[in-house]
Design an enzyme around this catalytic site. Structure first.
Site, PDB file in Angstrom:
ATOM      1  N   HIS A 122      55.655 -67.008 -16.802  1.00 23.59           N
ATOM      2  CA  HIS A 122      55.052 -65.759 -17.306  1.00 23.59           C
ATOM      3  C   HIS A 122      55.018 -65.753 -18.833  1.00 23.59           C
ATOM      4  CE1 HIS A 122      55.646 -63.119 -13.441  1.00 23.59           C
ATOM      5  NE2 HIS A 122      54.623 -63.930 -13.358  1.00 23.59           N
ATOM      6  N   GLU A 140      62.704 -56.672  -3.157  1.00 24.05           N
ATOM      7  CA  GLU A 140      63.363 -57.531  -4.149  1.00 24.05           C
ATOM      8  C   GLU A 140      64.655 -56.931  -4.700  1.00 24.05           C
ATOM      9  OE1 GLU A 140      60.634 -59.944  -6.481  1.00 24.05           O
ATOM     10  OE2 GLU A 140      62.068 -59.909  -8.124  1.00 24.05           O
ATOM     11  N   LYS A 160      53.316 -57.110  -2.804  1.00 24.47           N
ATOM     12  CA  LYS A 160      53.422 -56.817  -4.239  1.00 24.47           C
ATOM     13  C   LYS A 160      52.016 -56.588  -4.763  1.00 24.47           C
ATOM     14  CE  LYS A 160      57.616 -59.077  -5.858  1.00 24.47           C
ATOM     15  NZ  LYS A 160      58.169 -60.142  -6.697  1.00 24.47           N
ATOM     16  N   LYS A 207      57.558 -67.451   3.149  1.00 23.06           N
ATOM     17  CA  LYS A 207      57.461 -66.171   2.427  1.00 23.06           C
ATOM     18  C   LYS A 207      57.772 -65.004   3.362  1.00 23.06           C
ATOM     19  CE  LYS A 207      55.352 -63.426  -1.004  1.00 23.06           C
ATOM     20  NZ  LYS A 207      54.428 -63.261  -2.108  1.00 23.06           N
ATOM     21  N   ASN A 232      60.368 -66.295  -7.307  1.00 24.28           N
ATOM     22  CA  ASN A 232      59.922 -66.380  -8.699  1.00 24.28           C
ATOM     23  C   ASN A 232      60.397 -67.647  -9.392  1.00 24.28           C
ATOM     24  OD1 ASN A 232      58.387 -63.988  -9.019  1.00 24.28           O
ATOM     25  ND2 ASN A 232      60.294 -62.816  -8.921  1.00 24.28           N
ATOM     26  N   HIS A 249      47.657 -68.854 -13.749  1.00 26.35           N
ATOM     27  CA  HIS A 249      48.995 -68.476 -13.277  1.00 26.35           C
ATOM     28  C   HIS A 249      49.703 -69.680 -12.631  1.00 26.35           C
ATOM     29  CE1 HIS A 249      52.168 -66.012 -11.532  1.00 26.35           C
ATOM     30  NE2 HIS A 249      51.912 -66.561 -10.354  1.00 26.35           N
ATOM     31  N   GLU A 301      52.286 -72.988  -6.120  1.00 27.06           N
ATOM     32  CA  GLU A 301      53.050 -72.036  -5.301  1.00 27.06           C
ATOM     33  C   GLU A 301      53.460 -72.661  -3.961  1.00 27.06           C
ATOM     34  OE1 GLU A 301      54.095 -69.341  -6.728  1.00 27.06           O
ATOM     35  OE2 GLU A 301      52.524 -68.382  -7.932  1.00 27.06           O
ATOM     36  N   HIS A 326      58.815 -68.823 -12.593  1.00 29.79           N
ATOM     37  CA  HIS A 326      57.986 -67.736 -13.106  1.00 29.79           C
ATOM     38  C   HIS A 326      58.509 -67.146 -14.414  1.00 29.79           C
ATOM     39  CE1 HIS A 326      56.209 -68.140  -9.167  1.00 29.79           C
ATOM     40  NE2 HIS A 326      55.402 -67.122  -9.335  1.00 29.79           N
ATOM     41  N   ARG A 369      64.595 -61.904  -2.528  1.00 27.92           N
ATOM     42  CA  ARG A 369      63.164 -62.136  -2.785  1.00 27.92           C
ATOM     43  C   ARG A 369      62.899 -62.731  -4.168  1.00 27.92           C
ATOM     44  NH1 ARG A 369      57.855 -58.454  -1.289  1.00 27.92           N
ATOM     45  NH2 ARG A 369      56.388 -59.805  -2.360  1.00 27.92           N
ATOM     46  N   ARG A 397      46.924 -41.111  -2.141  1.00 25.14           N
ATOM     47  CA  ARG A 397      48.342 -41.411  -1.857  1.00 25.14           C
ATOM     48  C   ARG A 397      48.529 -42.477  -0.780  1.00 25.14           C
ATOM     49  NH1 ARG A 397      48.864 -35.629  -2.322  1.00 25.14           N
ATOM     50  NH2 ARG A 397      49.409 -35.159  -4.468  1.00 25.14           N
TER      51      ARG A 397
HETATM   52  P1  NAD Z   1      42.148 -65.436  -9.223  1.00 19.48           P
HETATM   53  O1  NAD Z   1      42.207 -64.295  -8.347  1.00 19.48           O
HETATM   54  O2  NAD Z   1      41.787 -65.223 -10.653  1.00 19.48           O
HETATM   55  O3  NAD Z   1      41.137 -66.511  -8.595  1.00 19.48           O
HETATM   56  C1  NAD Z   1      40.905 -67.713  -9.272  1.00 19.48           C
HETATM   57  C2  NAD Z   1      39.413 -67.962  -9.540  1.00 19.48           C
HETATM   58  O4  NAD Z   1      38.809 -68.447  -8.342  1.00 19.48           O
HETATM   59  C3  NAD Z   1      38.639 -66.741  -9.930  1.00 19.48           C
HETATM   60  O5  NAD Z   1      37.666 -67.099 -10.876  1.00 19.48           O
HETATM   61  C4  NAD Z   1      37.986 -66.313  -8.625  1.00 19.48           C
HETATM   62  O6  NAD Z   1      36.823 -65.549  -8.821  1.00 19.48           O
HETATM   63  C5  NAD Z   1      37.668 -67.650  -8.030  1.00 19.48           C
HETATM   64  N1  NAD Z   1      37.563 -67.707  -6.575  1.00 19.48           N
HETATM   65  C6  NAD Z   1      38.293 -67.049  -5.659  1.00 19.48           C
HETATM   66  N2  NAD Z   1      38.013 -67.501  -4.435  1.00 19.48           N
HETATM   67  C7  NAD Z   1      37.083 -68.450  -4.574  1.00 19.48           C
HETATM   68  C8  NAD Z   1      36.412 -69.297  -3.662  1.00 19.48           C
HETATM   69  N3  NAD Z   1      36.704 -69.308  -2.367  1.00 19.48           N
HETATM   70  N4  NAD Z   1      35.474 -70.135  -4.146  1.00 19.48           N
HETATM   71  C9  NAD Z   1      35.199 -70.170  -5.476  1.00 19.48           C
HETATM   72  N5  NAD Z   1      35.830 -69.440  -6.388  1.00 19.48           N
HETATM   73  C10 NAD Z   1      36.764 -68.578  -5.935  1.00 19.48           C
HETATM   74  O7  NAD Z   1      43.535 -66.236  -9.256  1.00 19.48           O
HETATM   75  P2  NAD Z   1      44.599 -66.601  -8.118  1.00 19.48           P
HETATM   76  O8  NAD Z   1      45.193 -67.880  -8.550  1.00 19.48           O
HETATM   77  O9  NAD Z   1      44.039 -66.489  -6.775  1.00 19.48           O
HETATM   78  O10 NAD Z   1      45.677 -65.441  -8.264  1.00 19.48           O
HETATM   79  C11 NAD Z   1      46.406 -65.279  -9.448  1.00 19.48           C
HETATM   80  C12 NAD Z   1      46.901 -63.866  -9.512  1.00 19.48           C
HETATM   81  O11 NAD Z   1      47.761 -63.626  -8.403  1.00 19.48           O
HETATM   82  C13 NAD Z   1      47.702 -63.550 -10.744  1.00 19.48           C
HETATM   83  O12 NAD Z   1      47.267 -62.321 -11.277  1.00 19.48           O
HETATM   84  C14 NAD Z   1      49.128 -63.431 -10.251  1.00 19.48           C
HETATM   85  O13 NAD Z   1      49.899 -62.550 -11.011  1.00 19.48           O
HETATM   86  C15 NAD Z   1      48.911 -62.939  -8.868  1.00 19.48           C
HETATM   87  N6  NAD Z   1      50.021 -63.235  -7.946  1.00 19.48           N
HETATM   88  C16 NAD Z   1      50.498 -62.219  -7.197  1.00 19.48           C
HETATM   89  C17 NAD Z   1      51.498 -62.463  -6.288  1.00 19.48           C
HETATM   90  C18 NAD Z   1      51.974 -61.356  -5.385  1.00 19.48           C
HETATM   91  O14 NAD Z   1      52.979 -61.538  -4.690  1.00 19.48           O
HETATM   92  N7  NAD Z   1      51.293 -60.241  -5.340  1.00 19.48           N
HETATM   93  C19 NAD Z   1      52.020 -63.745  -6.133  1.00 19.48           C
HETATM   94  C20 NAD Z   1      51.501 -64.775  -6.910  1.00 19.48           C
HETATM   95  C21 NAD Z   1      50.484 -64.503  -7.828  1.00 19.48           C
HETATM   96  N1  GLY Z   2      55.313 -64.053  -5.587  1.00 19.14           N
HETATM   97  C1  GLY Z   2      56.604 -63.509  -5.610  1.00 19.14           C
HETATM   98  C2  GLY Z   2      56.844 -62.465  -4.575  1.00 19.14           C
HETATM   99  O1  GLY Z   2      55.969 -62.146  -3.810  1.00 19.14           O
HETATM  100  O2  GLY Z   2      57.903 -61.948  -4.525  1.00 19.14           O
END
Ligand code: NAD
Ligand code: GLY
Length: 373
Positions: free
Chosen positions: A260, A245, A151, A235, A253, A273, A193, A256, A249, A129
């Site tokens: 998406h 949100e 998030k 942010k 997006n 993404h 972003e 997005h 917030r 939890r």
């Molecule tokens: P990811 O986590 O898939 O990383 C991208 C690639 O880079 C992967 O292959 C990873 O293994 C590699 N990698 C990571 N760090 C590295 C480094 N230092 N050197 C070499 N390779 C490295 O993708 P991302 O773009 O980081 O994140 C995308 C995800 O984030 C999506 O799932 C999206 O929905 C999510 N997201 C969440 C929020 C939120 O607010 N929580 C906001 C935006 C995006």
């Molecule tokens: N990436 C959108 C949010 O964090 O709200």
């Protein structure tokens, strides 16, 4: 040399959420510095969650740095990629936590990009939890966006990030040095972003990004440091006002809703993404223009900047027979939709965004204008 001079250079952005407030530390050399982990909740054990790509690069260094704070340090290594942002991967985390006897005080560390960060956060929100967790983002996208704000989620075959929770980390540690190993395509995805924050909140930052895009794509450390810091400040300002949100917030997006649809429609992982968001921002800017918020010059300016970041600006055809129908069906699954009505983040004037629905005819025009002729 004094001890102070040996400390890595770091900047701190604070996110103000009452008793859930925390610091986002940004700098060089943070990963290896034991000081980076000071004042986190005390615990016997730590669990590092990472993936098969990031582990060989950084896991041992994090384990070493944590060894002065925790008696037992475990690491779980997940398969890499958006297609693995699933229940199966989440269960690998729970398997590791339970098999190592991790308790309610165990601190979890998300070492990787947004995929690892989102899944670790969700695991931390639900294991016993709720256990504390720390974000150690290693992609630009994760440093400027996903690691901040709490998030957390996994994907469902019918929709992206559909299963999750709001759950804040105890700290975010952005070591800019980790960006040196990031593939160029991933750096570009992160820049989407970064660009996003300009049209929705800060046109002076947009001007700065335009003037520094070459330095950013060349990974100039000073330019990256400023981009990460200003993005986190914006942010933190937005999330500080609307953590869950209820309204504001949602402007984060921007791009997005279309993005998406592209990501899901092409199959997770086909378009990154950030690539989908880059193209989605151009589409959202076109919609903003049709709704009267910005002029064509603004749309062209944004399009040029997205292209300069190395991102696509031409949208894919998702269904050769009914492309509009497919886009609309996918966009209806978006979390902003209400009673099946699709909501878009549109720019009502440069530097300001609102969330609203739009007439189908305008959405159809945007999609038709955005795919190859
Ligand atoms: P990811 O986590 O898939 O990383 C991208 C690639 O880079 C992967 O292959 C990873 O293994 C590699 N990698 C990571 N760090 C590295 C480094 N230092 N050197 C070499 N390779 C490295 O993708 P991302 O773009 O980081 O994140 C995308 C995800 O984030 C999506 O799932 C999206 O929905 C999510 N997201 C969440 C929020 C939120 O607010 N929580 C906001 C935006 C995006
Ligand atoms: N990436 C959108 C949010 O964090 O709200």
């Amino acid at each position: 040399m004094t001890k102070q001079a040996l400390l890595p250079k770091r900047e701190r952005v604070s996110i103000d959420l009452g008793d859930r407030s925390y610091a986002i530390d940004i700098g060089s050399g943070l990963l290896d510095a034991a000081e980076s982990y000071a004042q986190l909740p005390a615990a016997h054990s730590a669990m590092i969650v990472t993936n098969e790509t990031v582990a060989p690069l950084y896991a041992q260094r994090l384990e070493r740095a944590l060894s002065s704070s925790y008696a037992r340090i475990h690491t779980v290594c997940l398969p890499d990629g958006e297609t693995h942002k699933t229940w199966e991967s989440l269960n690998l985390i729970f398997d590791a936590l339970l098999s190592h006897g991790c308790d309610r005080k165990t601190v979890m560390f998300a070492l990787g990009g947004g995929v690892v960060g989102d899944m670790t956060g969700f695991a931390a929100a639900s294991y016993m939890r709720g256990v504390p967790f720390v974000q150690v983002p290693t992609t630009l996208l994760a440093q400027v966006d996903s690691s901040v704000g709490g998030k957390t989620a996994i994907n469902h075959p019918l929709g992206k990030n559909m299963i999750g929770a709001f759950y804040q980390p105890q700290r975010v540690l952005c070591d800019l040095d980790t960006l040196t190993t990031l593939p160029a395509r991933e750096l570009s995805a992160g820049l989407a972003e970064v660009i996003k924050y300009g049209p929705i909140a800060d046109m002076a930052f947009f001007d700065w990004i335009e003037g520094n895009m070459e330095a950013l794509t060349a990974r100039d450390p000073g330019a990256l440091a400023h981009a990460v810091k200003r993005s986190c400040e914006i942010k933190a300002w937005v999330v500080g006002q609307d953590e869950r949100e209820a309204g504001l917030r949602a402007i984060l997006n921007f791009g997005h809703t279309f993005g998406h649809a592209i990501e899901a429609g092409m199959g997770y992982g086909t378009w990154l993404h950030g690539e989908a968001v880059g193209c989605g921002m151009v589409m959202a800017a076109r919609l903003s223009q049709l709704l009267g918020g910005v002029d064509v010059a603004f749309v062209e300016r944004l399009t040029r900047l997205v292209q300069a970041a190395g991102l696509p600006t031409v949208a894919p055809v998702l269904d050769a027979h009914d492309n509009l129908g497919r886009y609309l069906a996918l966009m209806r699954v978006d979390k902003k939709s209400e009673a099946g009505e699709i909501k878009f983040v549109v720019i009502d004037r440069p530097g300001s965004a609102v969330v609203r629905s739009a007439p189908d005819a305008l959405v159809a025009q945007v999609i038709a204008d955005s795919v190859p002729a």
